[in-house]
Design an enzyme around this catalytic site. Structure first.
Site, PDB file in Angstrom:
ATOM      1  N   TYR A  59       0.853  -1.188   0.000  1.00 34.44           N
ATOM      2  CA  TYR A  59       0.000   0.000   0.000  1.00 34.44           C
ATOM      3  C   TYR A  59       0.896   1.247   0.000  1.00 34.44           C
ATOM      4  CZ  TYR A  59      -3.657  -3.303   1.525  1.00 34.44           C
ATOM      5  OH  TYR A  59      -4.515  -4.362   1.641  1.00 34.44           O
ATOM      6  N   SER A 206     -12.687  -5.711   1.953  1.00 34.76           N
ATOM      7  CA  SER A 206     -13.770  -5.093   1.173  1.00 34.76           C
ATOM      8  C   SER A 206     -15.145  -5.539   1.692  1.00 34.76           C
ATOM      9  CB  SER A 206     -13.625  -5.419  -0.325  1.00 34.76           C
ATOM     10  OG  SER A 206     -12.378  -4.974  -0.813  1.00 34.76           O
ATOM     11  N   PRO A 207     -15.376  -5.442   3.017  1.00 31.76           N
ATOM     12  CA  PRO A 207     -16.649  -5.919   3.584  1.00 31.76           C
ATOM     13  C   PRO A 207     -17.833  -5.053   3.185  1.00 31.76           C
ATOM     14  CG  PRO A 207     -15.386  -4.757   5.254  1.00 31.76           C
ATOM     15  CD  PRO A 207     -14.491  -4.877   4.060  1.00 31.76           C
ATOM     16  N   LEU A 208     -17.539  -3.838   2.687  1.00 35.61           N
ATOM     17  CA  LEU A 208     -18.602  -2.956   2.190  1.00 35.61           C
ATOM     18  C   LEU A 208     -18.678  -3.019   0.665  1.00 35.61           C
ATOM     19  CD1 LEU A 208     -17.829   0.074   4.558  1.00 35.61           C
ATOM     20  CD2 LEU A 208     -19.823  -1.462   4.695  1.00 35.61           C
ATOM     21  N   GLY A 209     -18.092  -4.068   0.093  1.00 32.91           N
ATOM     22  CA  GLY A 209     -18.119  -4.189  -1.368  1.00 32.91           C
ATOM     23  C   GLY A 209     -17.459  -3.007  -2.036  1.00 32.91           C
ATOM     24  N   ARG A 210     -16.328  -2.546  -1.449  1.00 32.17           N
ATOM     25  CA  ARG A 210     -15.579  -1.367  -1.926  1.00 32.17           C
ATOM     26  C   ARG A 210     -16.503  -0.152  -2.015  1.00 32.17           C
ATOM     27  NH1 ARG A 210     -10.326  -3.432  -3.722  1.00 32.17           N
ATOM     28  NH2 ARG A 210     -10.512  -5.624  -4.197  1.00 32.17           N
ATOM     29  N   GLY A 211     -17.365  -0.026  -1.030  1.00 29.91           N
ATOM     30  CA  GLY A 211     -18.237   1.147  -0.925  1.00 29.91           C
ATOM     31  C   GLY A 211     -19.625   0.914  -1.468  1.00 29.91           C
TER      32      GLY A 211
END
Ligand SMILES: NC(=O)c1ccc[n+]([C@@H]2O[C@H](COP(=O)([O-])OP(=O)(O)OC[C@H]3O[C@@H](n4cnc5c(N)ncnc54)[C@H](OP(=O)(O)O)[C@@H]3O)[C@@H](O)[C@H]2O)c1
Length: 332
Positions: A59, A206-211
């Site tokens: 990163y 990515s638990p929020l589906g990348r937003g």
């Protein structure tokens, strides 16, 4: 915030029920956050109860670890630091493929320790499986680093079930980190049964589906060149329009519960297993506050069933990754 435990004694690691994904502070979703603001944001996250921070050598590259290290140095004893090795870099520091050769692991860890301003990495993941290095050599090298006191726990990311078993037989694996959300449920078939059997924790990225699952990404969204979503087939205009059908179903459950779609998406993950610790990423305090409140949101059986059914029924359009990135995913 509630605590959860990744892995099994004597390789168990207590963490906050939600961690913080730090990637977006330097890359992935547009320009990097200004350094002082990033440091203030991370320290505020600690004040709000986050005790589990996720970063990686790649990163930035490397600037994310520097930011996390500087921000958390004063509270080092109170937080769990997770980082990752496993990408190769050219002389200009650009990422070029993967490498988990033992020498490269050791070089990466020395750099991570320096950048994170610490003597020990709490949880060290292999970021992507290296097809040219037997996983026994990788787990063995991390085992040596554990014996030397430089690392506390071994993790893997996007590893398949056979790789997980082989690694665990060499040195106990504390956690697997792979994508998992209402938007991407493949781990339920591929790896979660193995993790349950072996007593390994699961950290959904990515638990929020990348937003997407927050409802903040509209059909007309456009993503800049430093936003990874510009390259992801699931966020291409036609796919995005179709995939928003899932968000509408999540939104309907959320409004009944007087919660936000993102909170419901995180609470659904937490309800799947006590061994699951999602790491939603954000750069904004108001969103952090919203996301952390999900740790206290208990979904009843009806809400859980409705969300699972929505995710079963809405056909997600577009691949998860473009071809080159998909090729790095271990399917063994
Ligand atoms: N192991 C791996 O290969 C891998 C791969 C990807 C990610 N990760 C790790 O997992 C972490 C999380 O994954 P991710 O960042 O890809 O995806 P994510 O957590 O699913 O979503 C992050 C995105 O959602 C937005 N967001 C967050 N909370 C929000 C809210 N309450 N309302 C509206 N929008 C919100 C963020 O924007 P703002 O920042 O502007 O709020 C960002 O664009 C990363 O930070 C990284 O540490 C690991």
């Amino acid at each position: 915030m509630d605590a959860r435990t990744l892995g099994t004694a004597p390789h168990a690691l207590p963490v906050s029920a939600l961690g913080l994904g730090c990637m977006g502070l330097t890359n992935g979703f547009g320009p990097a956050t200004e350094r002082a603001a990033g440091i203030a944001f991370l320290r505020d996250a600690v004040e709000r109860g986050v005790a589990f921070f996720d970063t990686a050598e790649v990163y930035g590259p490397r600037t994310n670890e520097e930011l996390v290290g500087e921000a958390l140095e004063p509270v080092r004893e109170h937080v769990v630091l997770a980082t990752k090795f496993g990408f190769a870099f050219d002389d200009d520091g650009r990422q070029v493929g993967v490498s988990s050769r033992p020498d490269d692991i050791r070089r990466a860890v020395e750099g991570s320790l320096r950048r994170l301003r610490t003597d020990v990495v709490d949880l060290l993941y292999q970021h992507r499986v290296d097809p040219d290095v037997p996983i026994e050599d990788v787990a063995g090298t991390v085992g040596e680093l554990v014996a030397e006191g430089k690392v506390r726990h071994l993790g893997l990311s996007e590893a398949g079930p056979t790789t997980i078993r082989r690694a665990h037989a060499t040195h106990p694996v504390t956690a697997l980190q792979s994508e998992y959300s209402l938007f991407w449920r493949e781990p339920e078939q591929s790896v979660l049964p193995v993790l349950d059997e072996l007593g390994i924790g699961f950290v959904p990225f990515s638990p929020l589906g990348r937003g997407l699952l927050t409802g903040a990404v509209g059909a007309d969204a456009s993503f800049g060149e430093n936003d990874i979503r510009a390259t992801l087939p699931r966020f291409a205009p036609d796919a995005l329009a179709a995939n928003l059908a899932l968000v509408e179903r999540v939104r309907s459950v959320a409004s009944r519960l007087e919660a936000t779609p993102g909170q419901v998406a995180l609470a659904w993950l937490l309800a799947q297993r006590p061994t699951i610790v999602p790491i939603p990423g954000t750069r904004r305090t108001s969103r952090l506050e919203e996301n952390l409140a999900a740790a206290g949101l208990r979904l009843d059986e009806d809400a859980l069933a409705e969300l699972t059914a929505a995710s079963d029924e809405v056909v997600i359009v577009g691949e998860r990754y473009p071809e080159a990135m998909a090729a790095m995913i271990d399917r063994s």
